[in-house]
Design a protein around this motif. Sequence first.
Motif, PDB file in Angstrom:
ATOM      1  N   GLY A   1       0.822  -1.210   0.000  1.00 23.93           N
ATOM      2  CA  GLY A   1       0.000   0.000   0.000  1.00 23.93           C
ATOM      3  C   GLY A   1       0.852   1.255   0.000  1.00 23.93           C
ATOM      4  O   GLY A   1       0.546   2.227  -0.691  1.00 23.93           O
ATOM      5  N   ALA A   2       1.934   1.234   0.771  1.00 26.18           N
ATOM      6  CA  ALA A   2       2.834   2.392   0.790  1.00 26.18           C
ATOM      7  C   ALA A   2       3.460   2.600  -0.585  1.00 26.18           C
ATOM      8  O   ALA A   2       3.536   3.727  -1.074  1.00 26.18           O
ATOM      9  N   LEU A   3       3.893   1.500  -1.215  1.00 26.89           N
ATOM     10  CA  LEU A   3       4.440   1.616  -2.568  1.00 26.89           C
ATOM     11  C   LEU A   3       3.382   2.114  -3.552  1.00 26.89           C
ATOM     12  O   LEU A   3       3.676   2.930  -4.430  1.00 26.89           O
TER      13      LEU A   3
ATOM     14  N   LEU B   1      -0.215   6.489   5.727  1.00 24.15           N
ATOM     15  CA  LEU B   1      -1.532   6.240   5.141  1.00 24.15           C
ATOM     16  C   LEU B   1      -1.797   4.745   4.983  1.00 24.15           C
ATOM     17  O   LEU B   1      -2.889   4.260   5.291  1.00 24.15           O
ATOM     18  N   SER B   2      -0.797   4.012   4.546  1.00 21.86           N
ATOM     19  CA  SER B   2      -0.952   2.576   4.331  1.00 21.86           C
ATOM     20  C   SER B   2      -1.144   1.827   5.650  1.00 21.86           C
ATOM     21  O   SER B   2      -2.018   0.956   5.758  1.00 21.86           O
ATOM     22  N   VAL B   3      -0.346   2.145   6.648  1.00 21.10           N
ATOM     23  CA  VAL B   3      -0.467   1.466   7.943  1.00 21.10           C
ATOM     24  C   VAL B   3      -1.796   1.800   8.608  1.00 21.10           C
ATOM     25  O   VAL B   3      -2.473   0.917   9.155  1.00 21.10           O
ATOM     26  N   VAL B   4      -2.199   3.063   8.550  1.00 24.99           N
ATOM     27  CA  VAL B   4      -3.495   3.445   9.136  1.00 24.99           C
ATOM     28  C   VAL B   4      -4.639   2.734   8.416  1.00 24.99           C
ATOM     29  O   VAL B   4      -5.562   2.219   9.059  1.00 24.99           O
ATOM     30  N   THR B   5      -4.575   2.675   7.086  1.00 25.85           N
ATOM     31  CA  THR B   5      -5.605   1.964   6.325  1.00 25.85           C
ATOM     32  C   THR B   5      -5.637   0.493   6.705  1.00 25.85           C
ATOM     33  O   THR B   5      -6.703  -0.089   6.903  1.00 25.85           O
ATOM     34  N   TYR B   6      -4.456  -0.129   6.832  1.00 22.95           N
ATOM     35  CA  TYR B   6      -4.375  -1.544   7.218  1.00 22.95           C
ATOM     36  C   TYR B   6      -4.998  -1.773   8.594  1.00 22.95           C
ATOM     37  O   TYR B   6      -5.794  -2.691   8.777  1.00 22.95           O
TER      38      TYR B   6
END
Length: 176
Positions: free
Chosen positions: A125-127, A151-156
């Motif tokens: 997601g980060a990529l 953003l990716s970690v929060v979404t996960y």
Amino acid sequence: MTTTDVTPERPDRRAWLREHSELGVSVLLLALGALVLTDALTMDVEIAQRGPIGPKTVPVAVGIGLLVVALLLALDVLRGGRGEAESGEDVDLSEPADWRTVLLLAGVFLAAAVLIEPLGFPVTGALLFWGSAYALGSRHLDRDPLIAAVLSVVTYVIFNNLLGVPLPGGPLMGVL
């Protein structure tokens, strides 16, 4: 035939298609509606239905709605209707398409589809977020990867832990 006779010109097919380009959206909506409706009607439901509304109701309604919108849009376009550009839209239709951006975005999405299983959603997601921002023109190489990672970690965390939608964790499975 004399030089003063005027023969009716055959309408140029490309010009007609260019003037009625919204029909492409109508065809896409028609195909999508047919796909949704076919999938909904052939759905094998093993859950006992309690009441008048079952698991097929919403997909059937969406499929029918897509078909109706496709037909209404086609009728409107064929009657001379055209979509109006938004006042804030700054697209110059005389300019060629930006294929570099399209190909970069397609590459980022393809890479994300391939990498999500081995690397997990947080890394992929980060990529995906960073690659999309880069492809669309952002050149803040110090800030963008950090924003993409957060953003990716929060979404996960929201989807996996709070909403109960399992996403592949990859190497970070035990950490988050």
